[in-house]
Structures are given as structure tokens and as C-alpha cells.
Write an enzyme that holds these catalytic residues in place. Structure first.
Site, PDB file in Angstrom:
ATOM      1  N   GLU A 102       8.028  -8.791  13.694  1.00 22.37           N
ATOM      2  CA  GLU A 102       7.299  -7.628  13.179  1.00 22.37           C
ATOM      3  C   GLU A 102       7.224  -6.502  14.209  1.00 22.37           C
ATOM      4  O   GLU A 102       7.333  -5.324  13.862  1.00 22.37           O
ATOM      5  CB  GLU A 102       5.884  -8.032  12.731  1.00 22.37           C
ATOM      6  CG  GLU A 102       5.846  -8.933  11.501  1.00 22.37           C
ATOM      7  CD  GLU A 102       6.430  -8.257  10.264  1.00 22.37           C
ATOM      8  OE1 GLU A 102       6.452  -7.016  10.199  1.00 22.37           O
ATOM      9  OE2 GLU A 102       6.899  -8.995   9.369  1.00 22.37           O
ATOM     10  N   CYS A 157      14.408  -1.769 -12.088  1.00 21.84           N
ATOM     11  CA  CYS A 157      13.081  -2.081 -11.540  1.00 21.84           C
ATOM     12  C   CYS A 157      12.265  -2.928 -12.519  1.00 21.84           C
ATOM     13  O   CYS A 157      12.140  -2.578 -13.700  1.00 21.84           O
ATOM     14  CB  CYS A 157      12.340  -0.780 -11.257  1.00 21.84           C
ATOM     15  SG  CYS A 157      10.668  -1.058 -10.686  1.00 21.84           S
ATOM     16  N   CYS A 203       5.458   2.310 -14.676  1.00 25.78           N
ATOM     17  CA  CYS A 203       5.468   3.100 -13.444  1.00 25.78           C
ATOM     18  C   CYS A 203       5.108   4.557 -13.769  1.00 25.78           C
ATOM     19  O   CYS A 203       5.839   5.250 -14.483  1.00 25.78           O
ATOM     20  CB  CYS A 203       6.839   3.042 -12.783  1.00 25.78           C
ATOM     21  SG  CYS A 203       6.939   4.125 -11.336  1.00 25.78           S
ATOM     22  N   CYS A 255      12.503   0.119  -4.603  1.00 29.00           N
ATOM     23  CA  CYS A 255      11.760   1.395  -4.617  1.00 29.00           C
ATOM     24  C   CYS A 255      11.929   2.084  -3.264  1.00 29.00           C
ATOM     25  O   CYS A 255      10.985   2.276  -2.504  1.00 29.00           O
ATOM     26  CB  CYS A 255      10.283   1.141  -4.931  1.00 29.00           C
ATOM     27  SG  CYS A 255       9.403   2.656  -5.362  1.00 29.00           S
TER      28      CYS A 255
HETATM   29 FE1  SF4 Z   1       9.767   2.639  -7.800  1.00 27.32          FE
HETATM   30 FE2  SF4 Z   1       8.706   3.227 -10.177  1.00 27.32          FE
HETATM   31 FE3  SF4 Z   1      11.315   3.499  -9.806  1.00 27.32          FE
HETATM   32 FE4  SF4 Z   1      10.205   1.070  -9.912  1.00 27.32          FE
HETATM   33  S1  SF4 Z   1      10.325   2.571 -11.564  1.00 27.32           S
HETATM   34  S2  SF4 Z   1      11.723   1.777  -8.436  1.00 27.32           S
HETATM   35  S3  SF4 Z   1       8.241   1.441  -8.908  1.00 27.32           S
HETATM   36  S4  SF4 Z   1       9.710   4.662  -8.763  1.00 27.32           S
END
Ligand code: SF4
Length: 376
Positions: free
Chosen positions: A56, A221, A227, A211
């Protein structure tokens, strides 16, 4: 959606649809982690707190691809925290050479010695004790606590700020006091308390591979259905930051002074950059200096009272640091007579110069064939 206003700052977590959406977010994220996430890292799944801590710290300000070899070198040379505590400082800094942000290496050594002396060489097991260690902030303490001991502490770094800001549509600046409180509460609310290690790994990997800051993979996603940033076209605006980074420029002229197959060097100390790394005789200015052979010889006479021959002048090297830009020029000179090293400096044999740790700018200069053929 949150608005960056006083009213919005007072909105309670329960009022921001977190309770409604956080379960969706956590479940989808964990499902993605267990079925799709294939991100490989040498320290993944590690339970040894020393190795987690080391990885880390290395990964702060450093890309995984760059940090990997450094992690492996440290583990080979210092397999346990007791070995690191017993390390020679110069050897450890030499291993760290090229990674930058050298206070990390200094704090690693300090904390390893603290653990060896005050904790019998055993890494502390409570979140509070871990957080109290030098060089370990809330993010690293949460990572060690969850990965090593499965304690329910959510990680919150740039990746997590971005993911949460976008998914929940948060426009409160992430670097404001209100924003930090808000995101901390939100990160804790989303944490899967039954599997904190897996959840933290999931959100870190998700931020790094799906993201991402630019061109997130929204079509693939797992949380796209809810989202807010995607639905409102605000992806590129989130997360919001208030502070603008102001960089200052520093011009370094390094005089590489040679006499009798030795060079004049010193170890940097004080509160400035590159602590514990070595450098040559330095003249710093706020603007570029236009050195000529004549002005170089005069400068050497005035500052060190020596007569010199100028061997060569390099082009300008540039190194970007977080808060400053370093411009460096190297001037190789031969002293025509012996002289005592000024305060802080010492003579290092040319054939042992590579045993010392130097900042990246200087090692880049070392790698030039002109330098090597001239000096080695
Ligand atoms: Fe990121 Fe929203 Fe795109 Fe998913 S849908 S990658 S959470 S911006």
C-alpha cells in the site's frame, strides 16, 4: 443528486437515497468481483499485514506496473518487518531509487523500527493502533485492517471518491471538509460488513479497471442501471474538486566536480524534496541560468576557490513532482588541484558512485551514454 450548497451539505445520508441504492451498489459490486474481476497483483489475497502495508505504501502515488518490481525487491531483501527494521538506511533508499516520494521510504523504516521496538516485531492488530503508526493514514489503515484482519473499515482514496461521486451523483467537493465527512459516511454505509476485505478489494479494482478517470467502461458496468452520473451526463464533471494545484518551478544546476577519480556529493536533508538521496554540488535559482565556460569557471572560483576545466554541459532535464517542476542541468568540471570538501559534502570514488541513491533526474542523467563514457 447532491448539490454543492449549504442545504445540500446538511442533507443526511438517509435522505440521499443511499439506503435505497447502497445495497444495490454493494451487491452488484461484490457479484462483479466474484465473477468478472480478474485484476492480478502480486499482493492480492495477502494476509500478512507487513506485506499489505508495504504494497500500500509503494502504491501511493505509484502505478501498479511500476510498483510491482519494487515490492518484490523489498520482500526479497527484507522478508519480515524485523528485517526491514534492521536495514541499513542507504541500502533501503537505494532499493527505493526511482520510485519518488522518498518520505514514504523514510516512514517505512521509522515505522518498522517502532514496531520492532514497541510491539516486539509483531504488526498491531487493532485499527486504532495501526492508524497511530507514522506514515499510515486512514486509507492505508483501512486496507491493512480489512485485508489482514477482516475488520469493517472502508477504504477511501481517489478511486473510491470517483466511483461513489459518480454512482450516487455527489457534487459536494471531495476535498472539502463537508465532502470528506460525506464520502466517509457513504463509504462506510456501502461497505459489506460481512466481507470487508473482499469489498475493499472490489471497489479498488472497480475504480482502476471499470470506472476509470477517463473513458469509464459504462457499457460493461454492473451498476449502470442506477448510476446517476451516467443518467445525467455528468461523468466527466465528477468528482468535483475545489483546490487547484499550483506548481512552482525550480532550476537546479548540478556541478559534477571531479578530482583524482572522485566526485563531490552530499546527502540531502532538511524538509525539502529528496530527503536522504544524494546529489552533486548544487546551485539553485528561480529562473534558467545561461552558463558559459567562462561563467562556470568564475562561479567555481567564487564559491569554492578552485580552478577548473569544463568537460561538458548537459541539456535541461525536467522532472514533474506533485507541487513543483524541477529543471536540472548538469555541468561536469575537473578541478585542477586538490581541495577540501565543503560542509555537508564528501568525496565519492567514481567507481562507487552507483552505490548511492540519487533522485530520478540524476539517474536519468547517469543513463546518458555521454556521461558514462566521460566518467566511468
Ligand atoms: Fe462509473 Fe457510472 Fe460508468 Fe459505472 S456507469 S463506470 S459507475 S460512471
Amino acid at each position: 443528486m447532491f448539490l454543492a450548497s449549504q442545504t445540500a451539505n446538511k442533507v443526511l445520508i438517509m435522505d440521499i437515497k443511499v439506503s435505497e441504492n447502497q445495497l444495490f451498489f454493494s451487491q452488484k459490486l461484490m457479484n462483479w468481483h466474484h465473477t468478472i474481476n480478474k485484476r492480478e497483483m502480486p499482493w492480492k489475497g495477502e494476509k500478512n499485514p507487513y506485506k499489505i502495508w508495504l504494497s500500500e505504501i509503494i502504491l501511493q502515488q505509484t502505478r501498479v506496473e511500476q510498483g510491482r518490481s519494487y515490492y518484490e525487491k523489498f520482500i526479497v531483501n527484507y522478508p519480515t518487518i524485523v528485517d526491514l527494521a534492521a536495514a541499513n538506511d542507504d541500502d533501503a533508499f537505494k532499493l527505493w531509487e526511482g520510485l519518488g516520494y522518498y518520505s514514504r521510504c523514510k516512514n517505512l523504516l521509522f515505522t518498522a523500527r517502532t514496531i520492532a521496538e514497541k510491539h516486539g516485531g509483531v504488526f498491531p492488530q487493532s485499527h486504532a493502533e495501526i492508524l497511530a503508526l507514522k506514515g499510515i493514514g486512514p486509507y492505508t489503515a483501512a486496507a491493512i485492517s480489512s485485508f489482514a484482519y477482516n475488520l469493517p473499515h472502508a477504504v477511501l482514496d481517489g478511486n473510491v471518491y470517483r466511483v461513489l461521486a459518480r454512482f450516487f451523483g455527489i457534487h459536494v467537493p471531495s476535498d472539502s471538509t463537508e465532502g470528506k465527512k460525506l464520502f466517509t459516511a457513504l463509504a462506510d454505509a456501502c461497505l459489506d460488513k460481512n466481507a470487508p476485505a473482499a469489498y475493499n478489494q472490489a471497489i479498488m479494482d472497480f475504480g482502476a479497471t471499470v470506472c476509470m478517470p477517463a473513458n469509464p467502461l459504462c457499457n460493461d458496468c454492473p451498476v449502470q442501471d442506477k448510476c446517476v452520473a451516467l443518467q445525467t451526463g455528468m461523468i466527466s464533471q465528477l468528482p468535483v474538486k475545489t483546490k487547484q494545484l499550483v506548481k512552482r518551478s525550480r532550476w537546479f544546476t548540478y556541478f559534477i566536480i571531479e578530482y583524482d577519480k572522485k566526485h563531490l556529493v552530499r546527502k540531502r536533508d532538511g524538509k525539502d524534496i529528496w530527503q536522504n538521496l544524494h546529489e552533486f554540488y548544487l546551485e539553485e535559482s528561480t529562473v534558467q541560468s545561461n552558463w558559459t565556460d567562462g561563467s562556470i569557471k568564475m562561479f567555481m572560483e567564487n564559491s569554492l576557490n578552485i580552478k577548473t576545466e569544463v568537460v561538458h554541459r548537459s541539456a535541461t532535464f525536467t522532472q514533474q513532482l506533485t507541487h513543483q517542476t524541477i529543471f536540472a542541468q548538469f555541468i561536469l568540471v575537473q578541478s585542477l588541484s586538490a581541495f577540501d570538501a565543503p560542509a555537508d559534502y564528501f568525496w565519492q570514488p567514481i567507481d562507487a558512485i552507483n552505490k548511492l541513491a540519487f533522485p530520478k533526474t540524476i539517474t536519468q542523467y547517469f543513463n546518458l551514454s555521454l556521461f558514462q563514457t566521460t566518467m566511468f
